[in-house]
Design a protein around this motif. Sequence first.
Motif, mmCIF file in Angstrom:
data_model
loop_
_atom_site.group_PDB
_atom_site.id
_atom_site.type_symbol
_atom_site.label_atom_id
_atom_site.label_comp_id
_atom_site.label_asym_id
_atom_site.label_seq_id
_atom_site.Cartn_x
_atom_site.Cartn_y
_atom_site.Cartn_z
ATOM 1 N N ILE A 68 11.005 4.641 -3.271
ATOM 2 C CA ILE A 68 10.026 4.276 -2.246
ATOM 3 C C ILE A 68 10.023 2.776 -1.994
ATOM 4 O O ILE A 68 9.974 2.323 -0.845
ATOM 5 C CB ILE A 68 8.611 4.748 -2.653
ATOM 6 N N ALA A 69 10.070 1.972 -3.049
ATOM 7 C CA ALA A 69 9.996 0.513 -2.890
ATOM 8 C C ALA A 69 11.153 -0.041 -2.054
ATOM 9 O O ALA A 69 10.911 -0.786 -1.092
ATOM 10 C CB ALA A 69 9.943 -0.161 -4.261
ATOM 11 N N PRO A 70 12.413 0.280 -2.376
ATOM 12 C CA PRO A 70 13.504 -0.275 -1.555
ATOM 13 C C PRO A 70 13.513 0.246 -0.128
ATOM 14 O O PRO A 70 13.838 -0.499 0.804
ATOM 15 C CB PRO A 70 14.773 0.134 -2.303
ATOM 16 N N TYR B 36 9.812 -11.206 -1.113
ATOM 17 C CA TYR B 36 9.315 -12.080 -2.179
ATOM 18 C C TYR B 36 7.918 -11.681 -2.658
ATOM 19 O O TYR B 36 7.717 -11.449 -3.857
ATOM 20 C CB TYR B 36 9.304 -13.538 -1.713
ATOM 21 N N PRO B 37 6.911 -11.598 -1.772
ATOM 22 C CA PRO B 37 5.568 -11.226 -2.261
ATOM 23 C C PRO B 37 5.459 -9.773 -2.689
ATOM 24 O O PRO B 37 4.472 -9.396 -3.321
ATOM 25 C CB PRO B 37 4.667 -11.521 -1.050
ATOM 26 N N LEU B 38 6.449 -8.942 -2.347
ATOM 27 C CA LEU B 38 6.430 -7.549 -2.792
ATOM 28 C C LEU B 38 6.869 -7.403 -4.245
ATOM 29 O O LEU B 38 6.490 -6.439 -4.924
ATOM 30 C CB LEU B 38 7.349 -6.693 -1.909
ATOM 31 N N LEU B 39 7.657 -8.338 -4.737
ATOM 32 C CA LEU B 39 8.239 -8.211 -6.069
ATOM 33 C C LEU B 39 7.197 -8.085 -7.185
ATOM 34 O O LEU B 39 7.319 -7.218 -8.053
ATOM 35 C CB LEU B 39 9.186 -9.377 -6.343
ATOM 36 N N PRO B 40 6.141 -8.928 -7.204
ATOM 37 C CA PRO B 40 5.143 -8.747 -8.271
ATOM 38 C C PRO B 40 4.403 -7.413 -8.172
ATOM 39 O O PRO B 40 4.003 -6.847 -9.189
ATOM 40 C CB PRO B 40 4.197 -9.937 -8.078
ATOM 41 N N VAL B 41 4.209 -6.922 -6.947
ATOM 42 C CA VAL B 41 3.563 -5.618 -6.773
ATOM 43 C C VAL B 41 4.453 -4.515 -7.347
ATOM 44 O O VAL B 41 3.974 -3.606 -8.050
ATOM 45 C CB VAL B 41 3.262 -5.348 -5.283
ATOM 46 N N ILE B 42 5.745 -4.585 -7.045
ATOM 47 C CA ILE B 42 6.692 -3.579 -7.556
ATOM 48 C C ILE B 42 6.724 -3.614 -9.080
ATOM 49 O O ILE B 42 6.710 -2.562 -9.734
ATOM 50 C CB ILE B 42 8.100 -3.833 -6.972
ATOM 51 N N GLY C 11 0.813 -1.212 0.000
ATOM 52 C CA GLY C 11 0.000 0.000 0.000
ATOM 53 C C GLY C 11 0.845 1.260 0.000
ATOM 54 O O GLY C 11 0.528 2.245 -0.682
ATOM 55 N N VAL C 12 1.934 1.241 0.761
ATOM 56 C CA VAL C 12 2.838 2.397 0.803
ATOM 57 C C VAL C 12 3.472 2.631 -0.562
ATOM 58 O O VAL C 12 3.563 3.769 -1.048
ATOM 59 C CB VAL C 12 3.934 2.186 1.871
ATOM 60 N N ILE C 13 3.899 1.556 -1.201
ATOM 61 C CA ILE C 13 4.553 1.661 -2.508
ATOM 62 C C ILE C 13 3.617 2.257 -3.550
ATOM 63 O O ILE C 13 3.995 3.085 -4.371
ATOM 64 C CB ILE C 13 5.063 0.273 -2.960
ATOM 65 N N GLU C 14 2.341 1.859 -3.500
ATOM 66 C CA GLU C 14 1.391 2.315 -4.509
ATOM 67 C C GLU C 14 0.973 3.778 -4.350
ATOM 68 O O GLU C 14 0.454 4.371 -5.292
ATOM 69 C CB GLU C 14 0.148 1.425 -4.479
ATOM 70 N N LYS C 15 1.204 4.347 -3.189
ATOM 71 C CA LYS C 15 0.784 5.736 -2.977
ATOM 72 C C LYS C 15 1.629 6.726 -3.770
ATOM 73 O O LYS C 15 1.146 7.808 -4.114
ATOM 74 C CB LYS C 15 0.843 6.062 -1.480
#
Length: 451
Positions: free
Chosen positions: A94-96, A113-119, A82-86
Amino acid sequence: MSVQFVLEALVVLGAIVMGTRAGGVGVGLWGGLGTFVLVFVFREPPGEPPAAALAIILAVVTSAAMMQAAGGIDWMVAVAAGVIEKRPKQITIIAPLTAFLFSIGAGTSNIIYPLLPVIYDVSYKNRIRPSRPLTVTVVQSGMALAASPVSAAMAAMLTLTDVEPYNLGLTQILAITIPACVVGIVVTSLVVNRMWKNLDDDPEIQAKIESGQLAAPQLLADGESAASRLTYTKEGRNSALAFLLGVVAIVIFGLFPQLRPAFGAEGEEAVPIDMTTTIVMVMFVVGVAILFLGRPDVKTVPDQSVFKAGMISAIALFGIAWLTATFISAHEDYIVSTIGGWVTSWQFIFALAVFLVAALTTSQSTATRTIVPIGLAAGLPAGVVTGMWAGALSGVYTLPANGTQIAAANFDLTGSTKLGTKLLDHSFFVPMLIMSVVTIAVGALIGAVFF
């Protein structure tokens, strides 16, 4: 330099090399074999086994695996996504930084691991080359564990520096590693944001889009969110909050020793219990709290990825740490007088040694217990050692052989994140070098000036 010293050094190096080739628990087994050779063949007294570090790892890993079984990591990932998408346009920085914060809290890099597809999803739909945020996010996890109060690498480091004559405790280590790592991440993100071709200017990616092999990037509709596809439960949220509060409590106990119970023999000044004991007890309390708040199935705890990775780290750490402790204690005078002169004159040699061992073993805790004792015995200031140690741990991503690197490349459907074909031509190599050099330099400066 005596013949026996050279032969014993070859035993140590040989055990590390063979352990690296075996991988996983093989590192610990070969370390144990090396210890046997030093003791039974060369008749050196056995060094001190790393019991304190193992106690921390076992307590932390148990509580973290309880949290994972309850769904706590799912909640952490959803929050991070959610933070990354803002701020999608700033995703390369922001992502790293977000992944860094949650890696600190969880004490493991598995959270990315589960953050990678979102990024990937957010960057591609905003026409940002996915390799930029993906590579920096992966590489930061190599050194994030040097800034986590509950990582295996920190457990190894703390038992080396939080003793006389160094007296560099948890809060002092974090005061060095956290700002150094943040600066390293920010600088690397800014540089990487200018690397490679932009998404719209890359002919290979555009050809995939035109051929229909790759869907054209489209912005998310209002209310649509990649993070919304990540689900979690109330029990997962509660267990994660309990674990994070435990991390905060550990930091507070480190900042204010007077909060810890103090004991002493009659007629002597009472001394607060050490941080190793404190961390172990706090983590057990957290584990019990998660039992009630998260209600995990305890039978599944040993099957959790955090538990498996932690146990492998514990075994590897035990064998290799016992080996190096035996070798160093047998030749401490020679190391201090000879190698100490080299390290004092060229301090970067220490950082390079940590970097290379991390690269060969792909284990931050193994690199810590192998090289940090040598740097301290050689006379390097503990603060400088700590600062360089943090940045050098990124060396685990020198070769494209880690699960997170492979996962990032597979999630990047554009093909912009590459594993390469010549060992060092992968997409992570340059970001890793930049982050290591910057973090080492900043960390060493902070350690030298303030500690």
